[in-house]
Design an enzyme around this catalytic site. Structure first.
Site, PDB file in Angstrom:
ATOM      1  N   ASP A 183      -1.555   5.193  20.847  1.00 60.71           N
ATOM      2  CA  ASP A 183      -0.346   5.627  20.296  1.00 60.71           C
ATOM      3  C   ASP A 183       0.808   4.793  21.047  1.00 60.71           C
ATOM      4  OD1 ASP A 183       1.979   6.920  19.770  1.00 60.71           O
ATOM      5  OD2 ASP A 183       1.656   8.718  21.159  1.00 60.71           O
ATOM      6  N   GLU A 197      10.456   4.862  19.988  1.00 63.49           N
ATOM      7  CA  GLU A 197       9.923   6.390  19.462  1.00 63.49           C
ATOM      8  C   GLU A 197       9.535   7.199  20.538  1.00 63.49           C
ATOM      9  OE1 GLU A 197       6.949   9.273  18.063  1.00 63.49           O
ATOM     10  OE2 GLU A 197       6.682   7.886  19.657  1.00 63.49           O
ATOM     11  N   GLU A 198       9.134   6.802  21.493  1.00 59.84           N
ATOM     12  CA  GLU A 198       8.624   7.575  22.716  1.00 59.84           C
ATOM     13  C   GLU A 198       9.673   8.501  23.479  1.00 59.84           C
ATOM     14  OE1 GLU A 198       5.714   8.600  23.178  1.00 59.84           O
ATOM     15  OE2 GLU A 198       4.169   7.117  22.421  1.00 59.84           O
TER      16      GLU A 198
END
Length: 393
Positions: free
Chosen positions: A189, A223-224
């Site tokens: 991810d 994004e994280e």
């Protein structure tokens, strides 16, 4: 129309390279350079934002309504919260992940003086010293610390090394690519999603076929931590397909094989028409798929919508076992995602109205409202043939 052939060797090779480039959120310059150089090798035009997000573009037969795929290059990590009197480092997580998976991790600390190797350990790490107390520590970031592999027995020693509060910490991925197609690593991810987008762009370029409309490959850098695709879209992009991980776990319908199509996450349902377009394409091209809904999940698509973008969104995923931990996926899912991406890029546009940001109701979409039993033929359980106006895009 058959799906384009995906170069599996390339997909695996680029994923392995990406995994070995440290890129916790906030420390993504190197991977942004690498992805840009890879786009150069593929012959794909791209632009880079001030902070390093990348917008690649393949020209289609029409500019609008453009389609985009988005994946994020940033990963989970940690940041130095404090220099401790014992010469260790107190940490806070970058992104949302449990210290349970941090314990024992080999790391790199990026200081102004240079990079240092280290290990994240429980504050009571020696069984010979603490006996059963080792097993009684709670799971929290307050009960772990980072031991740097340099002479550091005090706070002053750490300061002499040039280590300071705010330094970013990358977690070693420890990737394994097994002969049976399974891949085990941290940071799948979303390095795997980035590899899928690159493999799909490569297949499109090498096919010599022109997409129906302009195709964008977007690579975001935060994004994280929730920023994602909030500032990289262009006005002509009408549809945004995020490629990220699905959660293969008890109570979920995600799978490590095929494409898992997310119908909704914690921010709500994804666009009805674009999501059903993904389902329709999987059926047409015999791509294995399943649907899922995620309770504790958000993606680049969420950040785009929350930033005010009037864009249709969908999320197509590769099933991940133990997400945000020691993750496991299968190459079958990555290949399936790349195939679906190319099928979408070459598919027709059903909602022509999406080429305009504002318009009248002419050409506006519809959703089925009839009772299900009214769609069944008399005296039979067989459904009528599919209606001519299927939900799309």
């Amino acid at each position: 129309m058959t799906v384009l052939t995906i170069d599996i060797e390339y997909l695996q090779s680029i994923l392995e390279t990406l995994l070995n480039i440290p890129s916790p959120t906030g420390y993504t310059d190197k991977i942004a350079r690498h992805v840009s150089e890879e786009l150069d090798r593929l012959g794909v035009f791209y632009e880079v934002t001030r902070r390093g997000a990348i917008r690649a573009r393949i020209r289609g037969k029409s500019e609008k309504p453009a389609r985009a795929f988005v994946a994020h290059v940033d990963t989970l990590g940690a940041q130095v919260k404090a220099l401790k009197d014992n010469g260790r480092l107190e940490l806070v997580p970058v992104g949302h992940w449990s210290s349970r998976f941090a314990e024992g991790s080999r790391t790199t600390v990026f200081s102004e003086a240079g990079a240092y190797r280290g290990t994240i350990l429980p504050i009571k790490a020696s069984g010979h010293t603490f006996n059963e107390a080792v097993d009684k520590l709670p799971v929290s970031w307050e009960t772990v610390e980072l031991r740097i592999d340099a002479y550091a027995k005090s706070k002053d020693d750490l300061m002499r090394l040039g280590v300071d509060v705010g330094d970013l910490v990358a977690i070693d991925p420890q990737p394994e690519f097994l002969p049976n197609g399974f891949i085990v690593s941290r940071h799948l991810d979303n390095k795997a999603g980035v590899a899928v987008v690159l493999a799909a762009l490569k297949a499109l370029v090498e096919s010599g076929r022109t997409p129906t409309v302009d195709i964008f490959g977007l690579f975001t850098i935060a994004e994280e931590t929730g920023h994602g695709a909030s500032s990289i879209l262009t006005p002509e992009i009408a549809s945004l397909v995020a490629i990220d991980n699905g959660t293969s776990a008890p109570g979920q319908n995600s799978d490590e094989f095929g494409v898992t199509i997310a119908m909704g996450d914690q921010t709500g349902p994804f666009d009805y028409h674009l999501t059903h377009k993904m389902v329709q394409l999987c059926r047409e091209h015999d791509i294995k798929f399943q649907k899922d809904v995620f309770r504790y999940y958000r993606s680049d698509a969420a950040s785009a919508i929350e930033a005010g973008a009037d864009v249709r969104t969908a999320l197509i995923t590769f099933g991940v076992d133990a997400s945000h931990g020691y993750e496991r996926i299968h190459m079958h899912a990555l290949r399936s995602l790349a195939e679906l991406s190319t099928a979408y890029a070459l598919s027709s546009v059903e909602i022509d109205r999406d080429a305009r940001e504002f318009s009248t109701l002419s050409g506006f979409t519809t959703q089925p409202t009839e009772n299900a039993d009214q769609q069944l033929a008399p005296d039979t359980d067989e459904p009528h043939p599919e209606p001519e106006t299927e939900p799309a895009e």
